[in-house]
Design a protein around this motif. Structure first.
Motif, PDB file in Angstrom:
ATOM      1  N   PHE A 189     -17.531 -80.885  41.783  1.00 18.37           N
ATOM      2  CA  PHE A 189     -17.441 -81.903  40.741  1.00 18.37           C
ATOM      3  C   PHE A 189     -16.138 -82.696  40.880  1.00 18.37           C
ATOM      4  N   ALA A 190     -15.020 -82.023  41.028  1.00 12.84           N
ATOM      5  CA  ALA A 190     -13.721 -82.698  41.109  1.00 12.84           C
ATOM      6  C   ALA A 190     -13.674 -83.664  42.290  1.00 12.84           C
ATOM      7  N   ARG A 191     -14.252 -83.258  43.382  1.00 10.91           N
ATOM      8  CA  ARG A 191     -14.280 -84.101  44.584  1.00 10.91           C
ATOM      9  C   ARG A 191     -15.247 -85.280  44.392  1.00 10.91           C
ATOM     10  N   ALA A 192     -16.461 -84.996  43.939  1.00  6.65           N
ATOM     11  CA  ALA A 192     -17.505 -86.030  43.846  1.00  6.65           C
ATOM     12  C   ALA A 192     -17.275 -87.009  42.703  1.00  6.65           C
ATOM     13  N   GLU A 193     -16.857 -86.508  41.552  1.00 11.55           N
ATOM     14  CA  GLU A 193     -16.752 -87.355  40.363  1.00 11.55           C
ATOM     15  C   GLU A 193     -15.382 -88.002  40.201  1.00 11.55           C
ATOM     16  N   TRP A 194     -14.342 -87.326  40.626  1.00  8.94           N
ATOM     17  CA  TRP A 194     -12.995 -87.837  40.432  1.00  8.94           C
ATOM     18  C   TRP A 194     -12.312 -88.235  41.733  1.00  8.94           C
ATOM     19  N   GLY A 195     -12.904 -87.910  42.867  1.00  2.00           N
ATOM     20  CA  GLY A 195     -12.273 -88.212  44.145  1.00  2.00           C
ATOM     21  C   GLY A 195     -11.047 -87.357  44.418  1.00  2.00           C
ATOM     22  N   ALA A 196     -10.965 -86.204  43.773  1.00  2.00           N
ATOM     23  CA  ALA A 196      -9.814 -85.313  43.956  1.00  2.00           C
ATOM     24  C   ALA A 196      -9.795 -84.792  45.395  1.00  2.00           C
ATOM     25  N   THR A 197      -8.608 -84.764  45.980  1.00  2.00           N
ATOM     26  CA  THR A 197      -8.468 -84.258  47.345  1.00  2.00           C
ATOM     27  C   THR A 197      -7.933 -82.823  47.375  1.00  2.00           C
ATOM     28  N   ARG A 198      -7.460 -82.339  46.220  1.00  2.00           N
ATOM     29  CA  ARG A 198      -6.941 -80.968  46.112  1.00  2.00           C
ATOM     30  C   ARG A 198      -7.262 -80.414  44.731  1.00  2.00           C
ATOM     31  N   MET A 199      -7.378 -79.100  44.662  1.00  2.00           N
ATOM     32  CA  MET A 199      -7.510 -78.408  43.384  1.00  2.00           C
ATOM     33  C   MET A 199      -6.242 -77.596  43.195  1.00  2.00           C
ATOM     34  N   HIS A 200      -5.661 -77.683  42.010  1.00  2.00           N
ATOM     35  CA  HIS A 200      -4.471 -76.905  41.653  1.00  2.00           C
ATOM     36  C   HIS A 200      -4.843 -75.920  40.556  1.00  2.00           C
ATOM     37  N   MET A 201      -4.136 -74.820  40.521  1.00  2.00           N
ATOM     38  CA  MET A 201      -4.243 -73.873  39.415  1.00  2.00           C
ATOM     39  C   MET A 201      -2.957 -73.071  39.365  1.00  2.00           C
ATOM     40  N   THR A 202      -2.687 -72.487  38.216  1.00  2.00           N
ATOM     41  CA  THR A 202      -1.546 -71.572  38.109  1.00  2.00           C
ATOM     42  C   THR A 202      -2.075 -70.207  37.705  1.00  2.00           C
ATOM     43  N   VAL A 203      -1.490 -69.170  38.312  1.00  2.00           N
ATOM     44  CA  VAL A 203      -1.909 -67.791  38.066  1.00  2.00           C
ATOM     45  C   VAL A 203      -0.654 -66.960  37.837  1.00  2.00           C
ATOM     46  N   ILE A 204      -0.724 -66.047  36.893  1.00  2.00           N
ATOM     47  CA  ILE A 204       0.399 -65.128  36.652  1.00  2.00           C
ATOM     48  C   ILE A 204       0.621 -64.298  37.914  1.00  2.00           C
ATOM     49  N   THR A 205       1.832 -64.292  38.438  1.00  2.00           N
ATOM     50  CA  THR A 205       2.111 -63.628  39.716  1.00  2.00           C
ATOM     51  C   THR A 205       1.829 -62.126  39.692  1.00  2.00           C
ATOM     52  N   ALA A 206       1.874 -61.509  38.531  1.00  2.00           N
ATOM     53  CA  ALA A 206       1.587 -60.074  38.423  1.00  2.00           C
ATOM     54  C   ALA A 206       0.104 -59.773  38.637  1.00  2.00           C
ATOM     55  N   ARG A 207      -0.716 -60.790  38.726  1.00  2.00           N
ATOM     56  CA  ARG A 207      -2.167 -60.628  38.902  1.00  2.00           C
ATOM     57  C   ARG A 207      -2.524 -60.674  40.392  1.00  2.00           C
ATOM     58  N   ALA A 208      -1.982 -59.738  41.158  1.00  2.00           N
ATOM     59  CA  ALA A 208      -2.145 -59.732  42.614  1.00  2.00           C
ATOM     60  C   ALA A 208      -3.607 -59.728  43.039  1.00  2.00           C
ATOM     61  N   GLU A 209      -4.450 -58.964  42.367  1.00  2.00           N
ATOM     62  CA  GLU A 209      -5.870 -58.882  42.729  1.00  2.00           C
ATOM     63  C   GLU A 209      -6.562 -60.230  42.506  1.00  2.00           C
ATOM     64  N   LEU A 210      -6.205 -60.915  41.430  1.00  2.00           N
ATOM     65  CA  LEU A 210      -6.797 -62.221  41.148  1.00  2.00           C
ATOM     66  C   LEU A 210      -6.310 -63.266  42.163  1.00  2.00           C
TER      67      LEU A 210
END
Length: 185
Positions: A121-142
């Protein structure tokens, strides 16, 4: 619900749609159940050992639904709400967050399918070239799960907002977020 109904629902295709304000009341408990409290321990994405308190509230979810640069995506199977995620258009990239899958349904491939649809969706609808997210560093498995899906750790850290109970009550003093990025080819 009888066994036949459960089988149909479990094998029904995923349906994706944008959330509306009428969905907020159902979204908040879904998000809470995936992250906090004992209910979240049924899945593998719990933050219950890291944070107490709430993950979000109706006002926070409604703000995402109303924001013209965001989309809160509802995921249904057989007419039942089973997951959601937030997408935010940020110029050449999109931000992925507030990802929640019903804890009892985690570990069966739903997350991978939902993430792939969010990227599409992000690529097709918004033309996004990258996806960003933030994750708590203590969540190694995630973090490892996201790395298996093509996300790279950047080493770019953001402090956890200690003292802001709108995002939870920390159980540890070493929490921080790391930016993960994936090119959307």
């Amino acid at each position: 619900m009888d066994t036949a109904d459960a089988t149909v629902r479990a094998t029904a295709p995923l349906a994706f749609r944008p959330a509306t304000e009428t969905d907020v009341e159902a979204l908040v408990p879904l998000i809470e159940s995936a992250y906090r409290g004992d209910a979240s321990r049924a899945g593998w994405t719990t933050e219950a050992d890291l944070l107490a308190g709430r993950r979000t509230d109706p006002e926070g979810v409604a703000a995402v639904v109303r924001d013209e640069n965001s989309r809160m995506v509802i995921v249904e199977r057989g007419g039942e709400l089973i997951a959601c995620c937030q997408l935010e258009h940020r110029g050449d990239h999109a931000y992925f967050g507030m990802f929640a899958v019903r804890p009892a349904l985690q570990g069966g491939g739903l997350g991978k399918a939902i993430l792939a649809e969010a990227e599409r969706f992000a690529r097709a609808e918004w033309g996004a070239t990258r996806m960003h997210m933030t994750v708590i560093t203590a969540r190694a498995e995630l973090i490892a799960w996201y790395e298996r899906r093509g996300y790279a750790r950047t080493g770019e850290m953001t402090p956890f907002p200690y003292g802001d109970e709108r995002v939870g009550v920390p159980r540890r003093a070493d929490l921080e977020f790391e930016l993960l990025v994936k090119p959307l080819d």
